[in-house]
Design a protein around this motif. Structure first.
Motif, PDB file in Angstrom:
ATOM      1  N   PRO A 185      22.876 -61.369 -56.282  1.00 50.86           N
ATOM      2  CA  PRO A 185      22.488 -60.524 -55.148  1.00 50.86           C
ATOM      3  C   PRO A 185      23.728 -59.894 -54.526  1.00 50.86           C
ATOM      4  O   PRO A 185      24.762 -60.549 -54.368  1.00 50.86           O
ATOM      5  N   ALA A 186      23.615 -58.637 -54.189  1.00 47.90           N
ATOM      6  CA  ALA A 186      24.813 -57.897 -53.793  1.00 47.90           C
ATOM      7  C   ALA A 186      25.094 -57.982 -52.306  1.00 47.90           C
ATOM      8  O   ALA A 186      26.249 -57.930 -51.883  1.00 47.90           O
ATOM      9  N   GLY A 187      24.085 -58.096 -51.512  1.00 49.14           N
ATOM     10  CA  GLY A 187      24.308 -57.950 -50.073  1.00 49.14           C
ATOM     11  C   GLY A 187      24.467 -56.479 -49.735  1.00 49.14           C
ATOM     12  O   GLY A 187      24.536 -55.625 -50.621  1.00 49.14           O
ATOM     13  N   ASP A 188      24.555 -56.180 -48.458  1.00 44.63           N
ATOM     14  CA  ASP A 188      24.593 -54.783 -48.052  1.00 44.63           C
ATOM     15  C   ASP A 188      25.913 -54.120 -48.393  1.00 44.63           C
ATOM     16  O   ASP A 188      25.961 -52.945 -48.717  1.00 44.63           O
ATOM     17  N   ASP A 189      26.989 -54.882 -48.323  1.00 43.05           N
ATOM     18  CA  ASP A 189      28.312 -54.255 -48.394  1.00 43.05           C
ATOM     19  C   ASP A 189      29.232 -55.064 -49.287  1.00 43.05           C
ATOM     20  O   ASP A 189      30.192 -55.679 -48.832  1.00 43.05           O
ATOM     21  N   PRO A 190      28.966 -55.083 -50.595  1.00 39.83           N
ATOM     22  CA  PRO A 190      29.709 -55.989 -51.472  1.00 39.83           C
ATOM     23  C   PRO A 190      31.181 -55.613 -51.603  1.00 39.83           C
ATOM     24  O   PRO A 190      31.986 -56.460 -51.961  1.00 39.83           O
ATOM     25  N   TRP A 191      31.541 -54.365 -51.417  1.00 43.94           N
ATOM     26  CA  TRP A 191      32.919 -53.941 -51.717  1.00 43.94           C
ATOM     27  C   TRP A 191      33.746 -53.713 -50.469  1.00 43.94           C
ATOM     28  O   TRP A 191      34.812 -53.140 -50.559  1.00 43.94           O
ATOM     29  N   ASP A 192      33.250 -54.083 -49.329  1.00 40.89           N
ATOM     30  CA  ASP A 192      33.934 -53.723 -48.088  1.00 40.89           C
ATOM     31  C   ASP A 192      34.082 -52.198 -48.029  1.00 40.89           C
ATOM     32  O   ASP A 192      35.176 -51.648 -47.930  1.00 40.89           O
ATOM     33  N   GLY A 193      32.935 -51.535 -48.113  1.00 38.90           N
ATOM     34  CA  GLY A 193      32.906 -50.074 -48.242  1.00 38.90           C
ATOM     35  C   GLY A 193      33.313 -49.364 -46.970  1.00 38.90           C
ATOM     36  O   GLY A 193      33.463 -49.978 -45.912  1.00 38.90           O
ATOM     37  N   ARG A 194      33.509 -48.074 -47.102  1.00 35.54           N
ATOM     38  CA  ARG A 194      34.080 -47.313 -45.994  1.00 35.54           C
ATOM     39  C   ARG A 194      33.117 -46.269 -45.455  1.00 35.54           C
ATOM     40  O   ARG A 194      33.339 -45.719 -44.379  1.00 35.54           O
ATOM     41  N   THR A 195      32.094 -45.929 -46.240  1.00 35.65           N
ATOM     42  CA  THR A 195      31.217 -44.825 -45.844  1.00 35.65           C
ATOM     43  C   THR A 195      29.826 -45.346 -45.505  1.00 35.65           C
ATOM     44  O   THR A 195      29.501 -46.504 -45.752  1.00 35.65           O
ATOM     45  N   LEU A 196      28.977 -44.456 -44.986  1.00 33.81           N
ATOM     46  CA  LEU A 196      27.733 -44.870 -44.354  1.00 33.81           C
ATOM     47  C   LEU A 196      26.753 -45.587 -45.270  1.00 33.81           C
ATOM     48  O   LEU A 196      25.951 -46.396 -44.814  1.00 33.81           O
ATOM     49  N   GLU A 197      26.796 -45.285 -46.593  1.00 28.98           N
ATOM     50  CA  GLU A 197      25.786 -45.891 -47.456  1.00 28.98           C
ATOM     51  C   GLU A 197      25.886 -47.416 -47.451  1.00 28.98           C
ATOM     52  O   GLU A 197      24.907 -48.107 -47.727  1.00 28.98           O
ATOM     53  N   TRP A 198      27.076 -47.954 -47.107  1.00 24.86           N
ATOM     54  CA  TRP A 198      27.249 -49.406 -47.129  1.00 24.86           C
ATOM     55  C   TRP A 198      26.778 -50.057 -45.833  1.00 24.86           C
ATOM     56  O   TRP A 198      26.786 -51.273 -45.702  1.00 24.86           O
ATOM     57  N   SER A 199      26.390 -49.216 -44.869  1.00 24.28           N
ATOM     58  CA  SER A 199      25.986 -49.785 -43.585  1.00 24.28           C
ATOM     59  C   SER A 199      24.514 -50.152 -43.560  1.00 24.28           C
ATOM     60  O   SER A 199      24.030 -50.709 -42.586  1.00 24.28           O
ATOM     61  N   ILE A 200      23.793 -49.829 -44.619  1.00 19.29           N
ATOM     62  CA  ILE A 200      22.363 -50.137 -44.646  1.00 19.29           C
ATOM     63  C   ILE A 200      22.069 -51.120 -45.764  1.00 19.29           C
ATOM     64  O   ILE A 200      22.944 -51.433 -46.566  1.00 19.29           O
ATOM     65  N   SER A 201      20.835 -51.603 -45.811  1.00 22.37           N
ATOM     66  CA  SER A 201      20.542 -52.672 -46.755  1.00 22.37           C
ATOM     67  C   SER A 201      20.561 -52.170 -48.191  1.00 22.37           C
ATOM     68  O   SER A 201      20.489 -50.986 -48.461  1.00 22.37           O
ATOM     69  N   SER A 202      20.670 -53.100 -49.138  1.00 23.47           N
ATOM     70  CA  SER A 202      20.662 -52.777 -50.565  1.00 23.47           C
ATOM     71  C   SER A 202      19.463 -53.451 -51.204  1.00 23.47           C
ATOM     72  O   SER A 202      19.400 -54.675 -51.160  1.00 23.47           O
ATOM     73  N   PRO A 203      18.551 -52.745 -51.831  1.00 25.69           N
ATOM     74  CA  PRO A 203      18.444 -51.283 -51.800  1.00 25.69           C
ATOM     75  C   PRO A 203      18.007 -50.803 -50.421  1.00 25.69           C
ATOM     76  O   PRO A 203      17.401 -51.592 -49.688  1.00 25.69           O
ATOM     77  N   PRO A 204      18.287 -49.558 -50.124  1.00 26.53           N
ATOM     78  CA  PRO A 204      17.971 -49.075 -48.779  1.00 26.53           C
ATOM     79  C   PRO A 204      16.465 -48.980 -48.569  1.00 26.53           C
ATOM     80  O   PRO A 204      15.712 -48.816 -49.538  1.00 26.53           O
ATOM     81  N   PRO A 205      16.028 -49.093 -47.317  1.00 20.70           N
ATOM     82  CA  PRO A 205      14.605 -48.892 -47.049  1.00 20.70           C
ATOM     83  C   PRO A 205      14.226 -47.435 -47.321  1.00 20.70           C
ATOM     84  O   PRO A 205      15.103 -46.571 -47.424  1.00 20.70           O
ATOM     85  N   GLU A 206      12.940 -47.192 -47.404  1.00 23.92           N
ATOM     86  CA  GLU A 206      12.503 -45.847 -47.786  1.00 23.92           C
ATOM     87  C   GLU A 206      13.065 -44.798 -46.839  1.00 23.92           C
ATOM     88  O   GLU A 206      13.402 -43.697 -47.247  1.00 23.92           O
ATOM     89  N   TYR A 207      13.184 -45.166 -45.569  1.00 19.97           N
ATOM     90  CA  TYR A 207      13.638 -44.196 -44.576  1.00 19.97           C
ATOM     91  C   TYR A 207      15.157 -44.240 -44.398  1.00 19.97           C
ATOM     92  O   TYR A 207      15.698 -43.592 -43.509  1.00 19.97           O
ATOM     93  N   ASN A 208      15.851 -45.035 -45.212  1.00 21.49           N
ATOM     94  CA  ASN A 208      17.313 -45.131 -45.210  1.00 21.49           C
ATOM     95  C   ASN A 208      17.864 -45.724 -43.924  1.00 21.49           C
ATOM     96  O   ASN A 208      18.394 -46.824 -43.926  1.00 21.49           O
ATOM     97  N   PHE A 209      17.784 -44.947 -42.842  1.00 23.36           N
ATOM     98  CA  PHE A 209      18.406 -45.376 -41.597  1.00 23.36           C
ATOM     99  C   PHE A 209      17.318 -45.583 -40.550  1.00 23.36           C
ATOM    100  O   PHE A 209      16.572 -44.662 -40.247  1.00 23.36           O
ATOM    101  N   ALA A 210      17.264 -46.797 -40.032  1.00 24.71           N
ATOM    102  CA  ALA A 210      16.305 -47.047 -38.963  1.00 24.71           C
ATOM    103  C   ALA A 210      16.662 -46.168 -37.766  1.00 24.71           C
ATOM    104  O   ALA A 210      15.804 -45.578 -37.132  1.00 24.71           O
ATOM    105  N   ARG A 211      17.954 -46.134 -37.489  1.00 22.25           N
ATOM    106  CA  ARG A 211      18.428 -45.183 -36.484  1.00 22.25           C
ATOM    107  C   ARG A 211      19.492 -44.316 -37.126  1.00 22.25           C
ATOM    108  O   ARG A 211      20.359 -44.821 -37.829  1.00 22.25           O
ATOM    109  N   ILE A 212      19.435 -43.044 -36.852  1.00 21.55           N
ATOM    110  CA  ILE A 212      20.445 -42.164 -37.429  1.00 21.55           C
ATOM    111  C   ILE A 212      21.778 -42.464 -36.747  1.00 21.55           C
ATOM    112  O   ILE A 212      21.882 -42.466 -35.526  1.00 21.55           O
TER     113      ILE A 212
END
Lengths: 352, 616, 104, 205
Positions: free
Chosen positions: B498-525
């Motif tokens: 299991p990867a978790g949300d941020d396996p690589w200590d990422g820098r951009t927004l895609e790592w701030s949400i769950s993996s895989p992302p929910p259908e709506y991506n961001f609960a709050r923009i």
């Protein structure tokens, strides 16, 4: 997520060797028959000079850049005690530096390039002109000064600058003998040119070339040869072609008979030049017996190969027009028997 | 206003979340991204199989394994498949999946158009490949130079398959490119200015612009080619006064930007991977971005360097060699900035990082050999030889493919929630890296030795056999590496860590949400304050002026209602109708109306379909 | 769907010219076209035709794009996008004409 | 005329503040510049290259085409008036001007059909020579664009009876208008380049 393995410096060296060695080795291989880096004429040497310069500049850039990369990768690998690195975002001085330095290097490359472009531009005045016409898949070669036509094997005098006028009868082709000159395409509706002056030492030598623009089914089978003859040999060769072929006798006479009765003469001329009707759609066979190769310079001209060629040209050169169009292959009544082929081979070999 | 909310959230969609039908009707950018990715990898395997057959034939001098006609089909289809059906759609897979996540959007601007792009791509690809069954695949090279494509010299329908397949694929790419430009321009999270966009998003934008401006040119050329063949309009007939070179100009006016369309996504991916595993920001972010934009712009001014041997004349040669060499400057800038990103970093050798480093190392070689034939006189000795084959594979395989595989290892956890195995991954990388160099390295040599491209046979006396055998061995090493990848892929999809949300200590927004992302991506923009918003949120201590924490992400309370577009089957109908019409043109132009009618019905249904929930 | 129209940029549209202005522009366009056709038959101007026609059609193009298509009043990005396409197309046409020796 | 915009935009303004569809239309038109640019370039390369006639100056009919050009320019006026009417919520005039635009567009197509017919009578078909091939392809694709525009306009026209054309929906008309004006300015270029300049006899060189 975890950093499980550290890379070993050794594997990086292997990596580097794998990349660099083939490229450096390129300088070492000049012995192939069609190599591009063993120039034998003024034009080819001019090109080679430009290439060598760019190549060595590239080698230096390669070593510097890959060296920096490998050094950085090795030096800054994450160690157990590595902390958070400094969050450097950029450096304007560096950016300007690595913009200007490559630009200067490129100017250094561009100048000799341009000089070579203009030096190798037009055929010099007073050159010996030969007209070449590309066909699927053979080369028609015309010597306008003596009115001679031949195919695939081009003989040139060693004491002249040679200029080619290039046209195509059907699709795009590209004319290339790497040791003598760079390639130039044959384009429908245009006449392109290329020229070279053979080196003195090349007298008596033969050079390989082939079509390098994809031209259909048998593109790979469209090859050619250039022979640099001494002026005397060249004169003797043209004179030989202009004199009528010896009267065939014996089996060859039968072959001569068959050559007409089987319809070969519809497409192949044997009288040295174009006749009044203009172009023949197939190689002119004058002096065929003295040629070194046959079928688009793809094989040696001997009785065995010629027999195989006449027996089944489609197998040797797929898609060729002789197999498609000639009555001897289309019309079962005119089909060639083994005896016919033997006679034709005997006849063709008499065409000296 | 149609904003009446009600209970509409994810719940209404629950019924359509699984099964084949849900994939057919999906308009979710993440699912479309996965469709693109899976399809592209499948065609990558097909294109690779074609390459292996080519290599087998060439391993032996005067080999008779594969007949000349089939060989010509193989090298043509290998190029078309790899360029249009593998590398481009693999890029599109990442555009689809990642870009909306990177810019903090819930979907693309036109979700149904996005689905249409995919279906047109799939059906166009099938149309092109169906030619193998219906009388022969295109066998005139991927550039299909006139006048070999004339009815006279190519009487079969192979060239028609080429033209019509490319037209359908072109419409697909154009629709996708328009969609992505609008998405990137219009759906960025608050605060994300252009110069705060991740570099991958930037490169997607540049690639999309290149497509928007280059594809119409190709369309004109393909239309002329078809009209020439189908209706006898003499567009490329020299005997009618036309110039066959016009085709070459038109083709390369498209074809050169296409080269950058293939490489820029990989450059974008590498610009994401290197900072992440160096734990440093990308060095010279704005220079890297401007260099990418410059490469895109200049891509339109260098096309004739593919035509240095057609007899352009000295002045044109000098001009185009200058513009071509100029492109090396922004390319060099990118490479130097990547190395500077590594410099002083804390480099972690994950598989994704290895692929990114491999990209840089190999792309340098492809770039340098490119500078060599940027010189027209040198090009007269290298054009149409294996030297150019080596060059283009160092750029497209060492470059694009390595970069895209890096992207797969980097974003797979985000896409699936599981990690790809690092052990298998490293085996994959090393086999591919070695195989790639063993295959394409010797091609430099055999090219310098004068071996032309696109020949199915050569004489034993030429001395090319040994190098060709080595290349063939290399090709099978690559094949083995791809097999390793497939094993890794299937194992990891099923039972990866299991990867978790941020396996690589990422820098951009895609790592701030769950993996895989929910259908709506961001609960709050989220609200963005820098070009590495997620990193800054995690490490406020690293900034002098600590930026405000980004709001949003998957955490926290969701906004009251998130509306997602409804699934729709009209995109697949329109896509199918269009490709069917194109295919039927080959049989009989009148029959094509069957496909056209299906397509038009699809458009009608599309236009009158309520796109979102409408409650009146 | 109507929410689409509520964006701030839509406020630009209030600045659109009046119908009278549109009619005036149509008059210009018609006059230019008539003028073009008239001078087409003036042989004395033959040497300058190319430039006269190019300039006049550029004027027509400008009016339609700027006023009828509202580029003059709309967001700048529209202008940027469109002019980029236009300039690129012109560049490519000019380059091809040069390469084929149609001009110069 | 529903659109495939996602509903969440309803409470999330776009980054640029511009509508997706309008941005899409302008981007598409920018792309179309390259499409028509390539067709026009082909025409310019080929117009005087034909081996057999008819040559452009022998067949192009300036008076007829000037008239059809006038018709198309007028349709652009009708189009902006339609949009202006929609924006002030005047459905009746909007409907009238939309129909007028479509009618003038159809008239233009009528002229084109007449012109093509005349050319074929006088021996110029798309197959005749390279001038014919490039001329018919260029003007034919322009005509196809006009046809799409007419269909679009007529759809709006009929749609207005069922659902009206409220000012909030003016974007639907505006998009159609942008497309229509673009097709018009392409014709401005074609009229100049193909007809006025194209029909000049090539200088005897």
């Amino acid at each position: 997520m975890a950093n499980r393995k550290h890379i070993r410096p050794k594997s990086l060296l292997v990596l580097l060797a794998l990349v660099i060695l083939p490229i450096l080795a390129a300088c070492g291989t000049v012995d192939s028959a069609q190599t591009t880096i063993n120039p034998q004429s003024d034009v080819a040497r001019e090109i080679q000079g430009t290439y060598a310069f760019i190549f060595w500049v590239s080698v230096v850039v390669f070593v510097v850049v890959e060296g920096a990369l490998v050094y950085a990768v090795f030096r800054y690998r994450r160690r157990p005690n590595s902390g958070m690195p400094k969050q450097t975002e950029g450096n304007m001085v560096l950016e300007v530096t690595w913009t200007i330095i490559p630009a200067l290097i490129l100017v250094a490359i561009a100048v000799p390039t341009w000089i070579t472009i203009f030096r190798t531009d037009d055929i010099p005045a007073g050159s010996y002109i030969i007209n070449v016409t590309g066909h699927q898949w053979w080369w028609e070669v015309e010597y306008p000064d003596v009115g001679l036509v031949t195919a695939n094997e081009i003989r040139v005098p060693s004491d002249r600058t040679i200029g080619f006028h290039l046209e195509t009868e059907d699709v795009l082709h590209s004319f290339w003998v790497p040791a003598l000159f760079g390639k130039i395409d044959l384009v429908p509706g245009r006449t392109n040119t290329v020229w070279f002056t053979p080196d003195v030492e090349t007298e008596g030598q033969m050079f390989l070339g082939q079509c390098v623009e994809f031209c259909g089914l048998s593109h790979a089978n469209m090859r050619m040869r250039i022979f640099v003859d001494s002026p005397d040999d060249f004169a003797a060769w043209t004179a030989g072609l202009q004199s009528p072929a010896p009267e065939p006798s014996g089996v060859a006479a039968t072959g001569h008979e068959l050559f007409s009765s089987k319809g070969c003469t519809v497409c192949h001329s044997i009288n040295g030049a174009y006749d009044a009707a203009g172009l023949f759609p197939a190689p002119n066979l004058t002096g065929f017996g003295s040629r070194v190769t046959l079928a688009g310079a793809i094989m040696e001209n001997n009785a065995t190969n010629l027999t195989a060629w006449l027996d089944n040209p489609e197998e040797i050169k797929p898609g060729n027009i002789m197999y498609k169009e000639a009555e001897a292959y289309k019309n079962p009544d005119l089909a060639l028997t083994d005896a016919d082929i033997g006679a034709l081979v005997a006849y063709l070999q008499t065409l000296q | 206003m149609a904003t009446a909310v009600g209970a509409f959230g994810g719940a209404d969609h629950a019924a359509s979340k699984s099964g084949v039908w849900s994939w057919i009707t999906t308009v979710d950018h993440k699912r479309i991204g996965i469709l693109y990715g899976v399809t592209a990898v499948t065609f990558f395997l097909i294109g690779g199989f074609e390459a292996l057959l080519i290599r087998l034939q060439l391993a032996e001098a005067e080999s008779t394994l594969i007949a000349a006609g089939l060989f010509n089909q193989l090298f043509t289809m290998h190029a078309l498949t790899m360029i249009f059906l593998a590398i481009m759609p693999l890029g599109a897979a990442f555009f689809n999946f990642i870009v909306p996540l990177q810019i903090g959007a819930r979907d693309v601007a036109f979700p149904r158009l996005n689905a249409l792009s995919y279906w047109l791509f799939l059906f166009g690809a099938l149309l092109l490949n169906s030619s193998f069954i219906f009388g022969g695949a295109p066998d005139v090279g991927w550039f299909a130079y006139a006048n070999l494509t004339a009815l006279e010299y190519s009487p079969s329908s192979a060239v028609d398959f080429f033209a019509l397949g490319m037209l359908v694929l072109g419409v697909s790419s154009l629709a996708a490119a328009l969609n992505f430009i609008i998405t990137i321009l219009n759906l960025r999270a608050p605060g994300m200015t252009l110069m705060r966009m991740p570099v991958f998003t930037w490169m997607t934008l540049v690639v999309s612009f290149l497509l928007v401006f280059a594809l119409p040119i190709l369309t004109v050329g393909l239309v002329q080619l078809l009209f020439w063949r189908e209706f006898g309009m003499p567009f490329f007939s020299a005997e009618a006064g036309a110039d066959p070179l016009l085709w070459q100009h038109i083709f390369w006016l498209f074809g050169h930007p296409e080269v950058y369309i293939l490489i820029l996504p990989a450059m974008g991916i590498v610009s994401e991977i290197l900072p992440t595993y160096s734990r440093k920001p990308l060095f010279g972010y704005s220079t890297v971005v401007f260099a990418g934009v410059a490469i895109g712009f200049m891509g339109f001014a260098v096309w004739a360097h593919h035509m240095f041997t057609v007899g352009l004349g000295s002045i044109a040669l000098a001009a185009f060699s200058a513009s071509t060499m100029l492109i090396a400057v922004p390319t060099g800038i990118k490479i130097f900035n990547w190395i500077a990103t590594l410099w002083g970093g804390s480099i972690q050798f994950t598989t994704a990082m290895l692929f990114a480093l491999g990209f840089v190392a190999l792309f340098v070689i492809g770039g340098l050999s490119g500078v060599m034939h940027a010189s027209p006189p040198v090009d007269t000795q290298q054009q149409d030889t294996y030297f150019v084959v080596a060059h283009l594979h160092y750029v497209l395989f060492g470059g694009s493919i390595m970069g895209l595989f890096g992207g797969i290892y980097y974003w797979f956890p985000k896409m699936t929630g599981r990690l790809l195995s690092e052990g298998w991954g490293k085996l994959h990388f090393w086999l591919m890296f070695i195989g790639m160099n063993v295959t394409f390295g010797p091609m430099h040599l055999v090219g310098i030795d004068g071996m032309p491209r696109r020949i199915n046979t050569y004489d034993e006396s030429m001395g090319w056999e040994l190098l060709n055998q080595i290349e063939t061995v290399g090709a099978f090493i690559i094949a083995l590496s791809v097999a390793v990848f497939l094993v890794n892929f299937f194992k990891s999809v099923k039972s990866g860590e299991p990867a978790g949300d941020d396996p690589w200590d990422g820098r951009t927004l895609e790592w701030s949400i769950s993996s895989p992302p929910p259908e709506y991506n961001f609960a709050r923009i989220p609200v963005v304050h820098s070009n590495e918003p997620f990193w800054d949120q995690k490490h406020p201590e690293l900034k002098h002026d600590a930026p405000p924490v980004i709001a949003g992400g998957a955490d926290g309370e969701a906004e009251e209602s998130i509306h997602m577009p409804n699934p729709s089957y009209w995109p697949i109908v329109v896509g199918f109708g269009t490709a069917l019409a194109a295919g039927l043109v080959i049989v009989n132009p009148w029959l094509a109306s069957i496909g056209a009618v299906i397509g038009l019905l699809g458009i009608y249904g599309w236009v009158f379909e309520p796109a979102g929930p409408e409650h009146h | 769907m109507a929410e689409q129209e509520l964006h701030p940029a839509q406020a630009h549209e209030s600045a659109h010219p009046s119908p009278a202005k549109y009619i005036l522009i149509a008059t210009y366009l018609t006059l230019i076209t008539i003028f073009e056709v008239l001078i087409y038959y003036v042989d004395a101007l033959q040497d300058y035709f190319l430039w006269i026609f190019l300039v006049l059609s550029a004027v027509k193009f400008y009016y339609v794009a700027m006023f009828y298509m509202h580029l003059k009043f709309d967001a700048r990005i529209f202008k940027t996008l469109f002019i980029f396409g236009l300039v690129l197309a012109t560049f490519i046409m000019a380059a091809l004409l040069l390469l084929f020796s149609i001009i110069i | 005329m529903t659109t495939n915009t996602t509903a969440h935009e309803s409470h999330l303004a776009t980054t640029t503040g511009l509508d997706h569809r309008k941005l899409l239309m302008w981007l598409f038109l920018a792309s179309e510049c390259l499409f028509f640019g390539s067709l026009i370039a082909t025409f310019l390369l080929y117009k005087d290259a034909s081996v057999v006639g008819p040559q452009p100056h022998e067949i192009l009919n300036i008076p007829v085409t000037s008239t059809s050009t006038f018709v198309l320019l007028t349709s652009s006026l009708a189009m902006v008036l339609a949009l202006a009417a929609v924006q002030r919520n005047d459905v009746v005039s909007a409907r009238f001007w939309i129909f007028a635009t479509a009618f003038l567009g159809a008239t233009f197509l009528g002229f084109q059909v007449y012109e093509f017919y005349e050319f074929v009578i006088h021996g110029l078909t798309p197959k005749t020579n390279v001038f014919g091939a490039s001329f018919f392809t260029l003007t034919g694709f322009h005509g196809a664009h006009v046809t799409v525009g007419v269909i679009w306009l007529m759809s709006l026209f009929f749609y207005s009876f069922r659902h009206g054309l409220p000012a909030e929906r003016s974007l639907d008309v505006e998009l159609c208008g942008l497309y229509w004006h673009f097709v018009d300015i392409v014709w401005v270029v074609i009229f100049t380049v193909v007809y006025l300049i194209g029909s000049l006899e090539p200088a005897a060189t």
